[in-house]
Design an enzyme around this catalytic site. Structure first.
Site, short mmCIF file in Angstrom:
data_model
loop_
_atom_site.label_atom_id
_atom_site.label_comp_id
_atom_site.label_asym_id
_atom_site.label_seq_id
_atom_site.Cartn_x
_atom_site.Cartn_y
_atom_site.Cartn_z
N ILE A 683 0.82 -1.22 0.00
CA ILE A 683 0.00 0.00 0.00
C ILE A 683 0.85 1.26 0.00
CG2 ILE A 683 -2.02 -1.07 1.07
CD1 ILE A 683 -1.06 0.03 3.75
N SER A 688 13.30 3.61 1.73
CA SER A 688 13.73 2.70 2.78
C SER A 688 13.00 1.36 2.75
CB SER A 688 13.53 3.36 4.15
OG SER A 688 12.18 3.67 4.35
N LYS A 690 9.00 -0.96 1.85
CA LYS A 690 7.60 -1.02 1.46
C LYS A 690 6.71 -1.17 2.68
CE LYS A 690 8.63 -3.20 -3.01
NZ LYS A 690 8.41 -4.37 -3.88
N VAL A 691 5.44 -0.78 2.52
CA VAL A 691 4.43 -0.96 3.56
C VAL A 691 3.34 -1.87 3.00
CG1 VAL A 691 2.77 0.16 5.08
CG2 VAL A 691 4.92 1.31 4.53
N LYS A 705 5.66 -2.48 7.87
CA LYS A 705 6.71 -1.77 7.15
C LYS A 705 7.93 -2.69 7.06
CE LYS A 705 7.81 2.56 8.20
NZ LYS A 705 8.45 3.69 8.94
N ASP A 809 10.15 15.21 11.77
CA ASP A 809 9.65 15.04 10.39
C ASP A 809 8.13 15.13 10.39
OD1 ASP A 809 9.82 14.74 7.67
OD2 ASP A 809 10.03 12.57 7.70
#
Length: 961
Positions: A683, A688, A690-691, A705, A809
């Site tokens: 999704i 860094s 994928k989720v 993650k 962030d």
């Protein structure tokens, strides 16, 4: 002829005015004007004096001042301005003036004011600026000037204000500026200077009223010569690496109103002579290595704010603190102070905020704390205070937060305290309070959290608590002596998330009508005297994931409806339940959830009683054994064959599972996570990793993650070369518990794979939703709720975590939305714990954050500070109001902050507010917009704390805290 001679001066005068107009038209031609702000500059006019931003002398008609600030103008500095012979002031602030500043600027020989702040000018500072003899105000802050400050700047003849803050200047803070004896304001803060000392010669600037050297990479000691600055009102040396002690000569600053020396490595004791500063209103020496006690004289000043937290202060709180008539904010938490509080604290001043937590104070609370009726916060957690709460505190109508956790208080709580109308957090846990909850709690209309666990409260819980259905979210009342029944009115608490009444003597059953607890996440009624059946309605609570009814006398069958829940913890042990286990719970992982129920049967050995077994039961057991043995013969053969095929995969999974860590009791197997990481479930993805969206066997959904092997945070965000994103995120989230922070269920690190398993947020990120075609789904009440939720999450990180955490962030893509559009702050891969006592304030290696959200000063100093989070959150507020991303092609070279400022000023709120919003909320939207602009103030000192941001947001729609 005579008439011609008479009119000649007027003819020449008109010609001169026309000439000035022509010069200004050349200025207009040299600039990009995307908003047509200079449309009134028309060559058909004989005089430019009516043009926008042009101001002329009332008698001569000559142009004296040009103010074109905040007009979105772009291009190089327009040198034609220097052709105007009477020009004394130029302001092009907050535009996009770029390129470099030409040395010909010195041809503006009559200039007294030059303001080019908040632009994009790069290159060196022109040495020729010092050649303008009349220049009194030079403001070049928030640009991209680089290189060293020119030595010629020592030659200014009339300069009163020199503001070079927030640039890229290097070298060291120059000694030669001490030669500019006319200076009243010297601002060099937030420049990446080389490590250097504060020049002792700055003590010669005896006319100085403001000295701003924050974030200048200063080392060494504060020079004693600064004591000569008897006209100085504001001294800011914060966010440096200053050491040694505070010089006693600082007490000679006879006009000083504000001293900020926080975020350094200062040591030693506070000078006793600080009490001589009769004009001092704000003193902040927090986050240093100071020791000793607070000088008694300091507390008798005209202080509005005294902040000394995160030091090593010892001793007692001086009685003279009560003599201050101006003290509003007293924060001394995280020190080693002891003794009792002065008996008249608050009697002479309008005290608003008192935070003495994490010390060793003892004795009773003074009656006078709220004498002026202004006290909003009283935070005394983790001390040794004792005695009763004064009746006067129970009458303090202004209170919003009361935090007395972990002290030695005793006696009854004043009736009035239970019902204070503005209190939203009442925390009395871990004391020895007795008595009952007063029926006056019905007037606590703003109460959100009631925390009274581990005391000696008794009696029944009053029905009146049910009148708080619109606000009450959490009830922690475990470990007391409450009796009676659970009040029926409790089912009216529609916002309830947590109900913990464990460890009391409550009788009866669970009230009828609990279906209304649609937000309930935790229900803990363990170790009481409850009886009757377990209501089937519990199975209809949609978000319940913690259910503990153990240690009671519940009887009957376990409702099969409980199988509908997505529980992370279930405990029904030690009751009188009977019958068969519901099929879903007949698993080894739930064994301990049902022990101690003599009549309860399941497939677990030892769960059912082995009393009175009949012959039929024995026959059944024999038959079952035969079938089991026959099955084993078949299975062994098949297994031997199958094992070779599965061996590699199983070994890999065993290695993986061995590296799993859980931070909550989870109701799913780690194997399910590993086996469901399919590409079709992705999704989201980034540099860094994928989720994945993973639907588990129990029907629950999680977000996983998966970080790429060996990948650290992207270079634009990376801050720590030795600790990667995975380690940072786990360190942060494993100890954070807040409803507005995304929950980390578990994690895995086996070297090859790094997995982080979070709660799944079905509505994705705010950024993706707001800036897509679905943005229209977010009406104003929903956007406001998102802003408030996110603010409360950040406030928790900044103010309620010890030590505080800076996210670094904050952006709309890191604010996730649940099914009800509740917001949770996520992605802690670059978060940072604020410097602990005794540790140096080490700068980060590079900038952390995302383009468009980074605070201006953070580009020039890499030190961690909560103010950068506040700026970023302000950008998020502007996104919610405007519906626009932080950087949009419509803005040109600007970002959303500058675009909002200019557009709002020129065209009004209607041109800023997202056209998809209902303007019946315009007044509220404008209030929230103002908060966003306050958070994005260019100077960090002018930004509110996150705690105050929460309060401002609540007040924006009429709520008070």
């Amino acid at each position: 002829m005579f008439l011609v001679l008479l009119l000649l001066p007027l003819i020449l005068h008109a010609f001169a005015l026309n000439q000035e107009g022509l010069f200004l038209l050349r200025v207009k031609q040299s600039l990009s004007d995307p908003t047509n702000a200079l449309s009134s500059w028309d060559q058909r006019d004989l005089s430019p004096c009516n043009w926008r931003g042009v101001f002329c002398h009332s008698v001569t008609g000559r142009v004296q001042s040009v103010d074109l600030s905040q007009l979105q103008l772009a291009g190089p500095f327009p040198l034609f301005l220097c052709r105007l012979p009477s020009l004394r002031s130029i302001s092009l602030a907050n535009n996009s003036i770029n390129s470099y500043l030409p040395p010909q600027i010195s041809t503006c020989q009559n200039l007294t004011t030059l303001d080019l702040s908040l632009n994009l000018i790069a290159g060196p500072l022109p040495p020729s600026l010092a050649g303008i003899p009349t220049l009194g105000n030079l403001t070049l802050a928030m640009n991209n000037f680089s290189g060293e400050i020119p030595a010629s700047f020592a030659l200014f003849q009339s300069l009163r204000v020199l503001n070079l803050a927030g640039n890229l200047l290097n070298g060291t803070v120059p000694v030669f500026l001490s030669n500019v004896s006319t200076l009243k304001e010297l601002d060099l803060g937030y420049n990446p200077f080389l490590p250097g000392f504060i020049p002792s010669q700055f003590g010669n600037l005896t006319n100085l009223e403001q000295l701003f050297l924050a974030g200048c990479n200063l080392v060494g000691r504060i020079p004693s010569t600064l004591g000569r600055l008897t006209r100085l009102r504001n001294l800011d040396l914060s966010n440096n690496r200053l050491t040694w002690s505070i010089p006693s000569s600082i007490s000679e600053l006879k006009s000083i109103e504000q001293i900020e020396i926080y975020e350094n490595s200062l040591s030693g004791v506070l000078p006793l002579t600080l009490g001589n500063l009769s004009t001092l209103k704000r003193f902040d020496a927090s986050t240093n290595e100071l020791t000793g006690t607070i000088p008694s004289g300091l507390c008798g000043l005209q202080l509005e704010s005294l902040n000394l937290f995160e030091n090593r202060l010892e001793g007692t709180l001086p009685g003279s603190i009560t003599s201050s008539k101006y003290l509003q904010d007293l924060k001394l938490y995280n020190n080693n102070l002891s003794g009792t509080l002065p008996s008249q604290l608050g009697e002479n001043s309008s005290l608003q905020y008192l935070d003495l937590s994490y010390n060793q104070f003892s004795g009773e609370i003074p009656e006078s704390l709220c004498a002026k009726g202004k006290l909003e916060d009283i935070i005394l957690i983790n001390n040794s205070f004792s005695g009763k709460i004064p009746e006067s505190i129970g009458k303090c109508q202004s209170l919003g937060r009361i935090r007395f956790k972990h002290n030695l208080f005793s006696g009854q709580v004043p009736d009035g305290l239970w019902g204070l109308p503005r209190v939203f957090l009442l925390e009395l846990a871990e004391n020895s309070f007795s008595g009952q909850i007063s029926k006056m709690i019905s007037t606590a209309h703003n109460l959100s959290v009631l925390s009274i666990s581990n005391n000696r409260f008794s009696g029944s819980i009053p029905d009146e608590i049910g009148s708080l259905g619109g606000t009450l979210v959490e009830i922690f009342a475990s470990g007391n002596g409450f009796t009676g029944r659970i009040p029926e009115s409790l089912v009216k608490l529609r916002q309830l998330v947590t109900l913990d009444l464990s460890g009391n003597m409550i009788e009866g059953g669970i009230p009828v009508g609990i279906k209304g607890w649609m937000n309930l996440n935790e229900l803990n009624l363990a170790n009481n005297k409850l009886s009757g059946g377990i209501p089937t309605d519990i199975g209809s609570l949609p978000v319940l994931n913690y259910l503990d009814l153990s240690g009671n006398s519940f009887s009957g069958k376990i409702p099969v409806e409980l199988q509908n829940l997505k529980l992370n913890e279930l405990n029904l042990s030690n009751n009188q339940l009977s019958g068969e286990l519901p099929p879903f719970f007949a698993k080894e992982m739930y064994r301990n959830s049902f022990l101690g129920n003599p009549g309860l049967c399941g497939d677990f050995e030892g769960l059912c009683p082995k009393i009175g077994q009949s012959k039929n039961r024995s026959h059944a057991w024999i038959l079952r054994s035969i079938f089991v043995l026959a099955g084993l013969v078949l299975v062994v053969g098949l297994l031997w064959f199958y094992l070779k095929y599965r061996n590699l995969k199983k070994n890999k999974r065993r290695v993986t599972i061995a590296k799993w860590r859980s931070f909550h009791k989870i109701g799913f197997s780690e194997f399910e996570i590993v086996d469901r990481l399919y590409e079709e479930n992705v999704i989201g993805s980034g540099a860094s990793g994928k989720v994945y969206k993973v639907v588990l066997g129990n029907g629950d959904t999680v977000a996983v993650k998966k970080l790429n092997r060996g990948v650290k945070k992207d270079d634009s965000l990376s801050t720590d070369t030795e600790r990667d994103e995975f380690e940072i995120e786990v360190e942060m989230l494993e100890k954070i518990r807040h409803k507005n922070i995304v929950r980390l269920w578990c994690c895995c690190n086996d070297g090859d794979s790094k997995l982080l398993v979070y709660e799944y947020m079905p509505n994705g990120s705010l950024g993706d939703l707001l800036h897509s075609s679905k943005g229209g789904l977010l009406d104003w009440p929903t956007r406001y709720k998102i802003a408030l939720d996110a603010a409360e999450g950040l406030s928790y990180l900044h103010h309620d975590c010890a030590p505080p955490i800076v996210h670094r962030d904050v952006k709309s893509n890191n604010i996730l939305l649940d099914a009800e559009f509740g917001a949770k702050v996520a992605d802690f891969g670059v978060a940072k714990i604020v410097k602990r006592v005794g540790e140096g304030a080490e700068p980060m290696s590079v900038i952390a954050g995302s383009y468009g959200y980074i605070a201006p000063e953070y580009a020039y100093t890499l030190r961690v500070n909560e103010k950068s989070d506040i700026y970023s959150f302000g950008v998020v507020i502007l996104e919610l109001v405007t519906g626009k991303p932080p950087n949009d092609p419509e803005f040109g070279d600007k970002d959303v902050v500058k675009w909002v400022c200019v557009t709002f000023d020129q065209k009004g709120a209607d041109q800023v507010i997202d056209p998809r919003l209902d303007l019946t909320y315009k007044e509220e939207i404008c209030r929230v917009l103002d908060i966003g602009l306050l958070c994005t103030n260019a100077l960090p000192i002018n930004r509110p704390s996150m705690r105050n941001v929460v309060k401002l947001l609540q007040e924006a729609v009429g709520r008070t805290s």
